[in-house]
Design an enzyme around this catalytic site. Structure first.
Site: not given
Ligand code: NAP
Ligand code: MG
Length: 482
Positions: A178, A253, A287, A384
């Site tokens: 997804k 992650e 991240c 963050e």
């Molecule tokens: P996010 O809102 O948590 O979204 C990540 C993924 O989860 C997206 O595909 C999102 O879909 C999905 N998602 C959202 N709500 C969900 C739910 N209730 N159930 C299941 N899946 C759901 O994160 P983001 O804002 O896109 O990304 C930024 C974050 O990712 C930051 O905190 C960053 O640090 C972290 N990150 C971590 C790493 C690592 O390797 N540690 C790498 C990159 C990013 P939608 O986008 O369609 O809502």
């Protein structure tokens, strides 16, 4: 509009492009100008059900029967095909995510490298024989979990798909992916390339859509065997709850507030590009961004002024202009980061980059900002931001440096700049992080290097050989033969 060779308004399920069962689509935005790139499928629970069923049936047919070395060959071939499409994939990612073209090209290369790495590793994971009682032969087998769910964010789609899907397929799992609603084109392009390469039907399925809809349906699905999630802490917590209900293992992650520690004996000329780039790369939406720069007080003014010079030279513009930074992914993300910057006294912003003239009015541009003088408990030093800003904080000695470095709930990555070998070894142990870099930061991505966090940065490891243990399960066989 963007030139695509596949139909992004469809899901990729069981080796076929199929319209979402709910008949709905979402608009995909180009963050460089606010225009609509194309319509993408809004997958729902039924599509996820179909994708999980397709993955399950792949395990029981061609994909499940493929020897490990053949899986490896396929992944290697996919890697080569990814590289052959580098121009198209890089442009697609640049338009979708808003990242400068050269960064997008790096991401394509990383995706290819993951496929090569995991292609080569697929037939090199082995079990053991265990000395036991007379009359017994005991050995272990490494087997796939089965159906693995992969939920990825928008910031580095290709890199994260590479490490997560690459590891899962290498071990013989069948995957359901997804992608993020804000950037999913390269996930679909990748599925198409896998198909063209001859990946058996159902081994990889992609259901684009909303997190709370397709994402929640996937993470809570009763027929998945493992979840790999990359994203934010709050959603990570929901994923872990969903996994708990079905008793499936989960790799999280999550975010970070990663520090680089610069000591009095460090080489500033060498460190400077890493200090700054690790904060502003991908407009800070990384991240492992080094959002905190901790500097020994003896060198503090010098480091701040040299970093400020670099900041003042940074240029922000459309992804295809290929400057230092592109726009933020969305209006919402820009607002979040602006809110953080508004929370500090203006005088603390010691330098800013520039948004170039005449950028499209509807793009989400934000000048990078270097902040000095905030206290360690300020939200800018604790939370963050996920935007192009770094704080510089002074320290007086090793103990204080470690206290500040370890003084957030996160622990993803850390950088150490010092010529003192003893200090390098001491502090690498004392820092709370999943990766520590000595006199560098990030090691140019490091496909081979296990990656993951401690604390609120998550748990489990992806990348490197280590990931393959996470994407497989150990079975012990004890044979009594007398
Ligand atoms: P996010 O809102 O948590 O979204 C990540 C993924 O989860 C997206 O595909 C999102 O879909 C999905 N998602 C959202 N709500 C969900 C739910 N209730 N159930 C299941 N899946 C759901 O994160 P983001 O804002 O896109 O990304 C930024 C974050 O990712 C930051 O905190 C960053 O640090 C972290 N990150 C971590 C790493 C690592 O390797 N540690 C790498 C990159 C990013 P939608 O986008 O369609 O809502
Ligand atoms: Mg987009």
């Amino acid at each position: 509009m963007v030139d695509l060779w596949f139909d992004p308004s469809k899901c990729f399920i069981g080796g076929h492009w199929v319209p979402p069962l709910g008949g709905q689509t979402l608009e995909l935005e180009n963050p460089s100008d606010g225009s609509t790139l194309c319509a993408i499928a809004r997958g729902n629970r039924e599509d996820v059900d179909a994708a999980v069923a397709a993955a399950r049936s792949a395990l029981n047919s061609d994909w499940g029967a493929l020897p490990a070395f053949e899986r490896g060959r396929l992944l290697t071939k996919i890697g080569r095909m990814v590289l052959e499409r580098i121009d198209a994939l890089a442009e697609m990612e640049a338009l979708d995510v808003g990242k400068p073209l050269k960064q997008a090209r790096n991401d394509v290369v990383a995706l290819a490298r993951y496929m090569e790495f995991y292609g080569g590793a697929a037939d090199k994971i082995m079990g053991e024989t265990i000395p036991f009682l007379p009359g017994f032969t005991v050995y272990t087998l490494r087997e796939p979990h089965g159906v693995t769910a992969h939920i990825v964010p928008w910031n580095y789609p290709m890199q994260i798909i590479g490490r997560s899907i690459g590891g899962a397929l290498a071990m013989g799992n069948a995957a359901v992916l997804k992608p993020a609603e804000e950037a999913c084109l390269t996930a679909l392009a990748f599925a198409d390339i896998c198909n063209e390469a001859g990946l058996p039907k159902g081994a990889l399925n992609v259901v684009p859509g909303l997190g709370e809809e397709a994402g929640a349906a996937l993470s809570g699905h009763s027929d998945i065997d493992h979840i790999s999630f990359t994203g934010s802490v709050p959603v990570g917590a929901m994923i872990q709850e969903a996994a708990a209900r079905n008793i499936v293992p989960v790799t999280l992650e999550l975010g970070g507030k990663s520090p680089q520690l610069f000591f009095e004996d460090a080489d500033l000329d060498k460190a400077l590009p890493f200090l700054v780039n690790a904060g502003i790369q991908n407009a800070g939406q990384t991240c492992s961004a080094a959002s905190r720069i901790l500097v020994h007080r003896a060198r503090y003014d010098e480091v701040v002024s040299r970093m400020a010079e670099r900041y003042a030279a940074l240029r922000v513009g459309p992804a295809m202009a290929d400057l230092d930074l592109g726009p933020m992914i969305s209006a919402r993300q820009k607002e979040v980061v602006s809110g953080f910057l508004a929370s500090v006294d203006k005088a603390m912003i010691v330098a800013e980059g520039q948004v170039v003239p005449d950028v499209p009015a509807k793009g989400h541009y934000l000048a990078p900002a270097l902040v000095a003088g905030v206290s360690g408990d300020h939200r800018l030093a604790q939370e963050e931001v996920f935007g192009p800003t770094q704080v510089v904080i002074p320290f007086d000695g090793e103990d204080e440096a470690i206290a500040i470095a370890n003084g957030t709930p996160f622990g993803l990555v850390a950088g150490l700049w010092t010529a003192d070998g003893g200090r390098q070894m001491r502090l690498a142990r004392r820092i709370r992080a999943g990766q520590v870099f000595i006199n560098n930061y990030g090691a140019a991505g490091g496909v081979e290097l296990p990656f993951g966090g401690v604390g609120k940065s998550g748990h489990g490891r992806e990348k490197g050989f280590e990931a393959l243990y996470g994407f497989s399960v150990l079975k012990t066989v004890a044979a009594h033969h007398g």
